[in-house]
Design a protein around this motif. Structure first.
Motif, PDB file in Angstrom:
ATOM      1  N   GLN A 167       0.848  -1.192   0.000  1.00 10.38           N
ATOM      2  CA  GLN A 167       0.000   0.000   0.000  1.00 10.38           C
ATOM      3  C   GLN A 167       0.884   1.243   0.000  1.00 10.38           C
ATOM      4  O   GLN A 167       1.901   1.300   0.691  1.00 10.38           O
ATOM      5  N   LEU A 168       0.496   2.227  -0.795  1.00 14.49           N
ATOM      6  CA  LEU A 168       1.160   3.525  -0.808  1.00 14.49           C
ATOM      7  C   LEU A 168       0.094   4.590  -0.648  1.00 14.49           C
ATOM      8  O   LEU A 168      -0.871   4.634  -1.422  1.00 14.49           O
ATOM      9  N   VAL A 169       0.245   5.443   0.371  1.00 14.91           N
ATOM     10  CA  VAL A 169      -0.682   6.541   0.603  1.00 14.91           C
ATOM     11  C   VAL A 169       0.027   7.836   0.248  1.00 14.91           C
ATOM     12  O   VAL A 169       1.101   8.135   0.782  1.00 14.91           O
ATOM     13  N   VAL A 170      -0.555   8.600  -0.671  1.00 10.58           N
ATOM     14  CA  VAL A 170       0.044   9.849  -1.123  1.00 10.58           C
ATOM     15  C   VAL A 170      -0.725  11.011  -0.513  1.00 10.58           C
ATOM     16  O   VAL A 170      -1.928  11.179  -0.768  1.00 10.58           O
ATOM     17  N   VAL A 171      -0.045  11.808   0.315  1.00 12.80           N
ATOM     18  CA  VAL A 171      -0.656  12.980   0.932  1.00 12.80           C
ATOM     19  C   VAL A 171       0.003  14.223   0.358  1.00 12.80           C
ATOM     20  O   VAL A 171       0.861  14.143  -0.514  1.00 12.80           O
ATOM     21  N   GLU A 172      -0.391  15.417   0.872  1.00  8.65           N
ATOM     22  CA  GLU A 172       0.029  16.641   0.195  1.00  8.65           C
ATOM     23  C   GLU A 172       1.143  17.407   0.880  1.00  8.65           C
ATOM     24  O   GLU A 172       1.738  18.283   0.267  1.00  8.65           O
ATOM     25  N   GLY A 173       1.446  17.148   2.147  1.00  9.33           N
ATOM     26  CA  GLY A 173       2.433  17.972   2.823  1.00  9.33           C
ATOM     27  C   GLY A 173       3.263  17.213   3.832  1.00  9.33           C
ATOM     28  O   GLY A 173       2.959  16.073   4.204  1.00  9.33           O
ATOM     29  N   TYR A 174       4.318  17.885   4.314  1.00 10.66           N
ATOM     30  CA  TYR A 174       5.213  17.271   5.287  1.00 10.66           C
ATOM     31  C   TYR A 174       4.492  16.929   6.581  1.00 10.66           C
ATOM     32  O   TYR A 174       4.684  15.844   7.141  1.00 10.66           O
ATOM     33  N   THR A 175       3.672  17.854   7.072  1.00  6.86           N
ATOM     34  CA  THR A 175       2.975  17.590   8.330  1.00  6.86           C
ATOM     35  C   THR A 175       1.938  16.487   8.163  1.00  6.86           C
ATOM     36  O   THR A 175       1.636  15.774   9.116  1.00  6.86           O
ATOM     37  N   ASP A 176       1.398  16.342   6.947  1.00  9.22           N
ATOM     38  CA  ASP A 176       0.451  15.250   6.700  1.00  9.22           C
ATOM     39  C   ASP A 176       1.155  13.901   6.787  1.00  9.22           C
ATOM     40  O   ASP A 176       0.609  12.927   7.320  1.00  9.22           O
ATOM     41  N   VAL A 177       2.370  13.828   6.242  1.00  9.51           N
ATOM     42  CA  VAL A 177       3.152  12.589   6.348  1.00  9.51           C
ATOM     43  C   VAL A 177       3.425  12.280   7.813  1.00  9.51           C
ATOM     44  O   VAL A 177       3.256  11.137   8.270  1.00  9.51           O
ATOM     45  N   MET A 178       3.833  13.284   8.563  1.00  2.00           N
ATOM     46  CA  MET A 178       4.102  13.083   9.988  1.00  2.00           C
ATOM     47  C   MET A 178       2.857  12.580  10.709  1.00  2.00           C
ATOM     48  O   MET A 178       2.910  11.612  11.477  1.00  2.00           O
ATOM     49  N   ALA A 179       1.731  13.232  10.458  1.00  2.00           N
ATOM     50  CA  ALA A 179       0.491  12.858  11.132  1.00  2.00           C
ATOM     51  C   ALA A 179       0.089  11.429  10.798  1.00  2.00           C
ATOM     52  O   ALA A 179      -0.325  10.662  11.675  1.00  2.00           O
ATOM     53  N   CYS A 180       0.209  11.054   9.530  1.00  2.00           N
ATOM     54  CA  CYS A 180      -0.167   9.696   9.123  1.00  2.00           C
ATOM     55  C   CYS A 180       0.710   8.652   9.819  1.00  2.00           C
ATOM     56  O   CYS A 180       0.204   7.670  10.371  1.00  2.00           O
ATOM     57  N   HIS A 181       2.007   8.867   9.803  1.00  2.00           N
ATOM     58  CA  HIS A 181       2.908   7.889  10.415  1.00  2.00           C
ATOM     59  C   HIS A 181       2.675   7.792  11.918  1.00  2.00           C
ATOM     60  O   HIS A 181       2.663   6.690  12.487  1.00  2.00           O
ATOM     61  N   LEU A 182       2.479   8.908  12.567  1.00  2.26           N
ATOM     62  CA  LEU A 182       2.249   8.885  14.010  1.00  2.26           C
ATOM     63  C   LEU A 182       0.905   8.249  14.347  1.00  2.26           C
ATOM     64  O   LEU A 182       0.738   7.679  15.428  1.00  2.26           O
ATOM     65  N   ALA A 183      -0.039   8.325  13.406  1.00  2.00           N
ATOM     66  CA  ALA A 183      -1.350   7.705  13.614  1.00  2.00           C
ATOM     67  C   ALA A 183      -1.350   6.222  13.272  1.00  2.00           C
ATOM     68  O   ALA A 183      -2.334   5.525  13.524  1.00  2.00           O
TER      69      ALA A 183
END
Length: 677
Positions: free
Chosen positions: A263-279
């Motif tokens: 699975q690859l999830v493509v988000v739009e920003g740096y903070t979005d990547v951080m939030a996804c990984h932490l979640a």
């Protein structure tokens, strides 16, 4: 374009590179006996270490997931790069200049050195920025992170830093580390004015942008202060290291999870990547100031092993017009994938970072679970432009959406969405929509056939798609010498020839269903005394061939193995030849001469710990195991000769009788001589 790397250079890089030193950068290794180390496998999750490395042999093997190979394949698997790229990376690491066939060229020694200098500068800059985040001047940066739910541990995990507001803070720091201005100009971290160069990033929160191997190649900077007249986000410009169309933020952290979860999830920003990984959505990445394009897809396909067997790409976009436009742009690229593509849109317009901040980790997971097929999203977004309550609106909606459906490559999927479109439009007869879709498809083909016509139709079902960039996936492909046209292990036995990472028969977009091949060599039974003895003897020969005397080699060649798998490996050892036994190519030579399905078993035998902890006891153990094997062979031959002797009448065949007696005597002498061998 680089030519094919010469075979002797590949062997030289493999020989000169310290496997343990390379693996140590990824895995914590501990001693596991003489010349052996072990640690937790980097290719699968485990609690007890089953990943073994033997530096002298230049091989690794995991007894859990069965991954194995040499230093080149290790870098291929860890960094998800083709064979040639892995060789070039290792050559640069040891300062070895490669040579290429057919007049081709590769990176020159000075280019390799310059690239390493740039990487070193980025690494030191990243450390500088991280240290600055803890200073009083970075209070605004720490507040920005805290407001979005990111604690210090999160900043450390993602390497977030702060660029001081001065004009030359980083410049002075890197100059003090010995970097020249000419070198610093090439990094993209500095701007140039009439008085020379100055810091590009000032008074901003900094994110390091790393490539798939984990090397920092650029930075992304977020504005913090009102007097900053620059854009909200400022990235490193294009450099020899940083190509925004090829880089995905977070890929270094997500690559293992992307490969394992498909699975690859493509988000739009740096903070979005951080939030996804932490979640817990640890497959998230983001583009860096550009749309998700063809070069990004090459990276994604390599990680997903996009071979028609599954996997999914999920794009997350804001619910506004810009987000819809980005999603439709992704639809244009979708046909390059075989993996299923989806869109996850938050109706309120919140991005993953805002979702996590407002409603917690579960909200981020819920967003990903709400994904819809990209085809559906593209069609519905097109229909949303029309008033479908009127006849005119429905007719216009059909005309606008029919080309979208016609662009779907897979025939069955195209028909299915034609029927869905009929329902969304409220058209009772689905055939009316099918005719419109077929008409759009014909017009697209006719337009592409005209000389100079812009664009071209996507391939339809039954047609082979355009050639795709080579990629390597899974254990077998990672052993290919992609880009060098070298055969994979067991290629001659299997009638295959791997070139450039592509199967010999080519690729057709959808992998054909095949009956699973039945193994020719059943797994040897460890409870069988004969199998156990043969295994232990092969472990000795594969791991310590240098301990065998000339007489040992003769006895070993004459030994008849009973277990089919071990018979084939014994034949592979014989084919590899005694002359290679003392070289670093020994194990690779053996693996090249056994059927492909036994390659992992060879690695397993070569990596299995022997029951000894000292050099002297190791030699005694090895000699004892070989003696046991040879004595077993002699005992078997003696039994055969005794049986034949008992069945023979000496009066009828006196010469044959005497011959058997002499053979029995010679076998007994050979057995006794083993004690002194």
């Amino acid at each position: 374009m680089a030519g094919l790397i010469k075979r002797e250079d590949i062997d030289e890089v493999r020989t000169r590179t310290d496997l343990k030193e390379v693996v140590d950068a990824y895995v914590t290794l501990k001693s596991a006996g003489i010349g052996s180390f072990k640690g937790l496998c980097p290719f699968h999750d485990e609690r007890s270490p089953s990943f073994h490395v033997r530096p002298q042999m230049g091989y690794f093997h995991c007894f859990g997931c069965q991954e194995s190979g040499d230093v080149i394949s290790f870098i291929q698997k860890m960094d998800h790069i083709p064979f040639s790229e892995a060789v070039e990376k290792l050559a640069g690491r040891i300062g070895y200049e490669l040579h290429y066939e057919d007049g081709g060229t590769g990176p020159r020694r000075e280019e390799v050195g310059r690239r390493q200098r740039l990487l070193d500068a980025h690494k030191i800059a990243g450390e500088f920025f991280r240290a600055q985040l803890l200073t009083p001047a970075a209070a605004a940066g720490r507040a920005f992170l805290a407001e979005r739910g990111f604690e210090r541990s999160a900043a450390d995990r993602f390497g977030v830093g702060f660029a001081p507001q001065g004009w030359d803070s980083l410049l002075k720091h890197l100059s003090g580390k010995g970097f020249t201005q000419e070198e610093l100009k090439l990094t993209g971290m500095f701007s140039e004015g009439q008085r020379g160069i100055y810091d590009r990033f000032r008074g901003r929160l900094i994110w390091p942008i790393r490539d798939i191997a984990g090397d920092t190649v650029g930075f992304g900077a977020r504005k913090l202060f009102d007097d900053d007249q620059g854009p909200k986000y400022l990235n490193t410009p294009e450099t020899t290291l940083y190509k925004k169309s090829q880089v995905l933020y977070g890929i270094d952290l997500a690559k293992k999870n992307i490969a394992s979860k498909r699975q690859l999830v493509v988000v739009e920003g740096y903070t979005d990547v951080m939030a996804c990984h932490l979640a817990g959505v640890d497959t998230a990445v983001a583009t860096c100031g550009t749309a998700f394009g063809a070069d990004h897809i090459k990276v994604a396909r390599r990680l997903l092993s996009d071979d028609g067997t599954g996997g999914e790409v999920v794009f997350t976009f804001d619910g506004d017009a810009a987000g819809q436009k980005a999603a439709l742009k992704a639809f244009d690229e979708d046909q390059r994938f075989i993996a299923q593509t989806y869109v996850a849109v938050e109706p309120t317009g919140a991005d993953p970072c805002e979702l996590r901040q407002r409603r917690g980790d579960e909200a981020v997971h819920s967003l990903i679970r709400s994904r819809r097929p990209l085809f559906e999203f593209a069609i519905r977004s097109t229909l949303a432009k029309f008033d479908l309550s009127t006849v005119e609106g429905r007719v216009s909606g059909l005309r606008a959406s029919a080309p979208v459906v016609a662009g779907i490559r897979d025939g069955s999927t195209r028909i299915g969405y034609s029927q869905e479109l009929a329902g969304w439009l409220g058209i009772a007869d689905p055939n009316e929509v099918l005719r419109a879709v077929k008409g759009a498809e014909k017009r697209a083909h006719a337009g592409a056939a005209r000389p100079g016509a812009p664009g071209s139709p996507r391939p339809v079902a039954g047609q082979a798609p355009a050639p795709r960039a080579p990629y390597d996936a899974g254990p077998a492909a990672s052993q290919r010498q992609a880009g060098n046209g070298a055969p994979s292990r067991g290629a001659h036995a299997q009638g295959q020839y791997a070139h450039g990472g592509q199967p010999a028969a080519g690729r057709t977009g959808v992998a054909p269903a095949e009956e699973p091949a039945q193994p020719r060599f059943p797994r040897p039974d460890p409870r069988d005394p004969q199998a156990r003895m043969e295994r232990e003897a092969l472990e000795v020969v594969l791991q310590h061939p240098g301990l065998l005397t000339a007489g040992n080699w003769q006895h070993f060649a004459a030994t008849e193995f009973q277990v089919s798998a071990y018979q084939a490996i014994h034949a592979g050892i014989a084919a590899a030849g005694e002359s290679l036994a003392a070289s670093s190519q020994w194990l690779e030579a053996v693996r090249a001469n056994v059927p492909g399905e036994l390659g992992n078993l060879v690695a397993e035998l070569a990596m299995s710990p022997l029951p000894t902890k000292a050099d002297e006891s190791l030699e005694r153990y090895c000699r004892a195991m070989l003696r046991r094997l040879f004595e077993g062979q002699i005992t078997k031959l003696k039994q055969e000769r005794l049986g034949a002797l008992q069945r023979m009448d000496p009066a009828v065949d006196p010469e044959g009788y005497q011959l058997l007696q002499r053979e029995l005597m010679e076998l007994e002498m050979a057995r006794r001589s083993l004690r002194g061998d």
